[in-house]
Design a protein around this motif. Structure first.
Motif, PDB file in Angstrom:
ATOM      1  N   ARG A 142       0.854  -1.182   0.000  1.00  0.00           N
ATOM      2  CA  ARG A 142       0.000   0.000   0.000  1.00  0.00           C
ATOM      3  C   ARG A 142       0.893   1.236   0.000  1.00  0.00           C
ATOM      4  O   ARG A 142       1.751   1.385   0.853  1.00  0.00           O
ATOM      5  CB  ARG A 142      -0.901   0.016   1.234  1.00  0.00           C
ATOM      6  N   ALA A 143       0.666   2.089  -0.946  1.00  0.00           N
ATOM      7  CA  ALA A 143       1.509   3.276  -1.046  1.00  0.00           C
ATOM      8  C   ALA A 143       1.349   4.175   0.172  1.00  0.00           C
ATOM      9  O   ALA A 143       2.313   4.736   0.671  1.00  0.00           O
ATOM     10  CB  ALA A 143       1.185   4.046  -2.320  1.00  0.00           C
ATOM     11  N   ASP A 144       0.113   4.312   0.684  1.00  0.00           N
ATOM     12  CA  ASP A 144      -0.090   5.199   1.834  1.00  0.00           C
ATOM     13  C   ASP A 144       0.507   4.615   3.102  1.00  0.00           C
ATOM     14  O   ASP A 144       0.795   5.330   4.049  1.00  0.00           O
ATOM     15  CB  ASP A 144      -1.572   5.506   2.035  1.00  0.00           C
ATOM     16  N   TYR A 176     -11.795  11.354 -11.075  1.00  0.00           N
ATOM     17  CA  TYR A 176     -11.905  12.606 -10.335  1.00  0.00           C
ATOM     18  C   TYR A 176     -11.790  12.379  -8.834  1.00  0.00           C
ATOM     19  O   TYR A 176     -11.189  13.182  -8.116  1.00  0.00           O
ATOM     20  CB  TYR A 176     -13.210  13.340 -10.650  1.00  0.00           C
ATOM     21  N   THR A 177     -12.349  11.277  -8.352  1.00  0.00           N
ATOM     22  CA  THR A 177     -12.251  10.972  -6.924  1.00  0.00           C
ATOM     23  C   THR A 177     -10.789  10.921  -6.488  1.00  0.00           C
ATOM     24  O   THR A 177     -10.409  11.477  -5.450  1.00  0.00           O
ATOM     25  CB  THR A 177     -12.926   9.626  -6.613  1.00  0.00           C
ATOM     26  N   ILE A 178      -9.954  10.258  -7.287  1.00  0.00           N
ATOM     27  CA  ILE A 178      -8.536  10.145  -6.960  1.00  0.00           C
ATOM     28  C   ILE A 178      -7.830  11.481  -7.166  1.00  0.00           C
ATOM     29  O   ILE A 178      -7.002  11.901  -6.341  1.00  0.00           O
ATOM     30  CB  ILE A 178      -7.870   9.045  -7.810  1.00  0.00           C
ATOM     31  N   TYR A 179      -8.163  12.168  -8.275  1.00  0.00           N
ATOM     32  CA  TYR A 179      -7.554  13.482  -8.541  1.00  0.00           C
ATOM     33  C   TYR A 179      -7.791  14.424  -7.364  1.00  0.00           C
ATOM     34  O   TYR A 179      -6.860  15.079  -6.876  1.00  0.00           O
ATOM     35  CB  TYR A 179      -8.159  14.077  -9.816  1.00  0.00           C
ATOM     36  N   LYS A 180      -9.023  14.484  -6.898  1.00  0.00           N
ATOM     37  CA  LYS A 180      -9.375  15.401  -5.811  1.00  0.00           C
ATOM     38  C   LYS A 180      -8.606  15.054  -4.537  1.00  0.00           C
ATOM     39  O   LYS A 180      -8.099  15.935  -3.845  1.00  0.00           O
ATOM     40  CB  LYS A 180     -10.880  15.347  -5.560  1.00  0.00           C
ATOM     41  N   GLU A 181      -8.525  13.758  -4.224  1.00  0.00           N
ATOM     42  CA  GLU A 181      -7.806  13.368  -3.010  1.00  0.00           C
ATOM     43  C   GLU A 181      -6.323  13.721  -3.106  1.00  0.00           C
ATOM     44  O   GLU A 181      -5.722  14.181  -2.142  1.00  0.00           O
ATOM     45  CB  GLU A 181      -7.981  11.880  -2.739  1.00  0.00           C
ATOM     46  N   LEU A 182      -5.743  13.505  -4.283  1.00  0.00           N
ATOM     47  CA  LEU A 182      -4.334  13.864  -4.462  1.00  0.00           C
ATOM     48  C   LEU A 182      -4.128  15.368  -4.264  1.00  0.00           C
ATOM     49  O   LEU A 182      -3.176  15.797  -3.610  1.00  0.00           O
ATOM     50  CB  LEU A 182      -3.851  13.441  -5.843  1.00  0.00           C
ATOM     51  N   LYS A 232     -13.223   4.347   1.255  1.00  0.00           N
ATOM     52  CA  LYS A 232     -11.818   4.727   1.280  1.00  0.00           C
ATOM     53  C   LYS A 232     -11.214   4.511  -0.103  1.00  0.00           C
ATOM     54  O   LYS A 232     -11.817   3.882  -0.963  1.00  0.00           O
ATOM     55  CB  LYS A 232     -11.042   3.916   2.321  1.00  0.00           C
ATOM     56  N   ARG A 233     -10.024   5.043  -0.282  1.00  0.00           N
ATOM     57  CA  ARG A 233      -9.291   4.837  -1.516  1.00  0.00           C
ATOM     58  C   ARG A 233      -8.122   3.887  -1.239  1.00  0.00           C
ATOM     59  O   ARG A 233      -7.518   3.940  -0.170  1.00  0.00           O
ATOM     60  CB  ARG A 233      -8.743   6.157  -2.065  1.00  0.00           C
TER      61      ARG A 233
END
Length: 358
Positions: free
Chosen positions: A163-165, A268-274, A347-348
């Motif tokens: 997991r990257a996070d 977009y969900t991932i873009y926004k979180e980044l 969650k992502r």
């Protein structure tokens, strides 16, 4: 040393415990006997360390591996990996995730395994859910998860998958708030067929030069991507309009964007979180991914290398291993990390693949 096939194991006596487990870390002691998995037994048989009997009759190596392959799925692939790890000097034990691998200088009974190794054929896809379950299993006991892919010619490629996070990949600086002059009054931006055009020179300059949004169309106009436009609208920097002059709510824009790009909602969900974590995501098209991601861009005069490439995948995604291997190799060749992201609803999930040498 004589051993017997019993069920899914090859069993040795008390002497085998001393000679094989204590000395070499092979098998698992059970009630004054030694249980060897078929991969371990085949390896020992190939080196004339044991003799294997089945129904009172001794079996040779070729007969044994044919028998084992009928009992255990992908036995030959597991044996290829097991043999490779042993020849590299590792102590290896069979486990639910195929193998536990001990760090050099340690062995079963004397220390803890460092890694779980899972073996896969290049021809067999692995689903996102299966992969995350395997990562969970490893991380729950603080082990490294390694995916060992055996290709057409029996060469092995090892990947560290995590997991990257969980390793701090998304612990970037908090995003810099929009400058007051950017948020003073939302500017009009128009959705064309695939692009959004902002014709406000002052704001276009601020967004492009200070925050690395979009690309200048000319000296006065800024071209924005779909995710960039929605993010700016949600932050009251832009008001979005259609070409016929009607104002678009964020929801209406999202629907239009989804018709243009069917992957838009999850992207977009991932873009926004980044963005909210302080990263700068830009298109990754040239690398065959959805985004290339920068940790920070301070000036357009000296744009740093992006840190990682990111592909957004659906929950039901299957990793086709030849394609995945190609993506990882490309990312590594340009000194970037390869990350896959999925929106699980609550969650992502961010999963990083790194090719490693054992």
């Amino acid at each position: 040393m004589k051993t017997q096939i019993k069920g899914n194991y090859v069993i040795g006596d008390a002497e085998a415990v001393s000679a094989l487990y204590d000395a070499g870390g092979f098998g698992r002691p059970r009630d004054s006997s030694l249980q060897l998995r078929f991969t371990e037994a085949a390896y020992l048989l190939s080196r004339n360390k044991i003799e294997i009997f089945k129904n009172g009759k001794e079996t040779d190596f070729d007969s044994f591996i044919q028998f084992a392959a009928q009992q255990e799925e992908f036995f030959e692939l597991k044996y290829i990996v097991y043999k490779d790890l042993k020849e590299r000097g590792y102590y290896v034990q069979s486990s639910a995730t195929d193998f536990r691998v001990y760090p050099r200088g340690s062995k079963p009974g004397k220390g803890s395994a460092k890694s779980f190794v899972f073996v896969r054929s290049e021809r067999v896809p692995i689903t996102l859910l299966e992969l995350t379950a395997l990562i969970n299993e490893a991380q729950n006991v603080r082990k490294q998860f390694i995916l060992a892919i055996v290709d057409e010619e029996s060469d092995i490629t090892y990947y560290d998958v995590k997991r990257a996070d969980a390793v701090g990949s998304f612990e970037g600086e908090m995003p810099v708030p929009f400058l007051p002059e950017v948020k003073n009054k939302p500017s009009k931006a128009v959705l064309f067929k695939e692009r959004i055009i902002l014709a406000d020179k002052e704001k276009a300059d601020l967004l492009y030069k200070r925050s690395f949004f979009g690309k200048m169309m000319d000296e006065e106009r800024l071209l924005l991507s779909l995710p960039e436009a929605l993010y700016l609208a949600e932050n009251n920097v832009l008001e979005l309009f259609g070409m016929n002059g009607e104002k678009l709510s964020d929801e209406e824009f999202s629907k239009s964007a989804s018709l243009i790009d069917s992957e838009f909602p999850r992207k977009y969900t991932i873009y926004k979180e980044l963005k909210e974590k302080g990263f700068v995501p830009k298109t990754g098209f040239k690398f065959g991914t959805h985004f290339r991601v920068y940790r920070k861009v301070e000036t357009l005069d000296k744009i740093p290398h992006s840190e990682f490439l990111l592909s957004v995948v659906p929950l039901e995604y299957e990793f086709k291993l030849p394609a995945t291997s190609g993506a990882i190799r490309l990312a590594n060749s340009v000194r970037k990390r390869m990350i896959y992201a999925a929106d699980l609803g609550n969650k992502r999930e961010y999963i990083e693949f790194e090719r490693i040498k054992m």
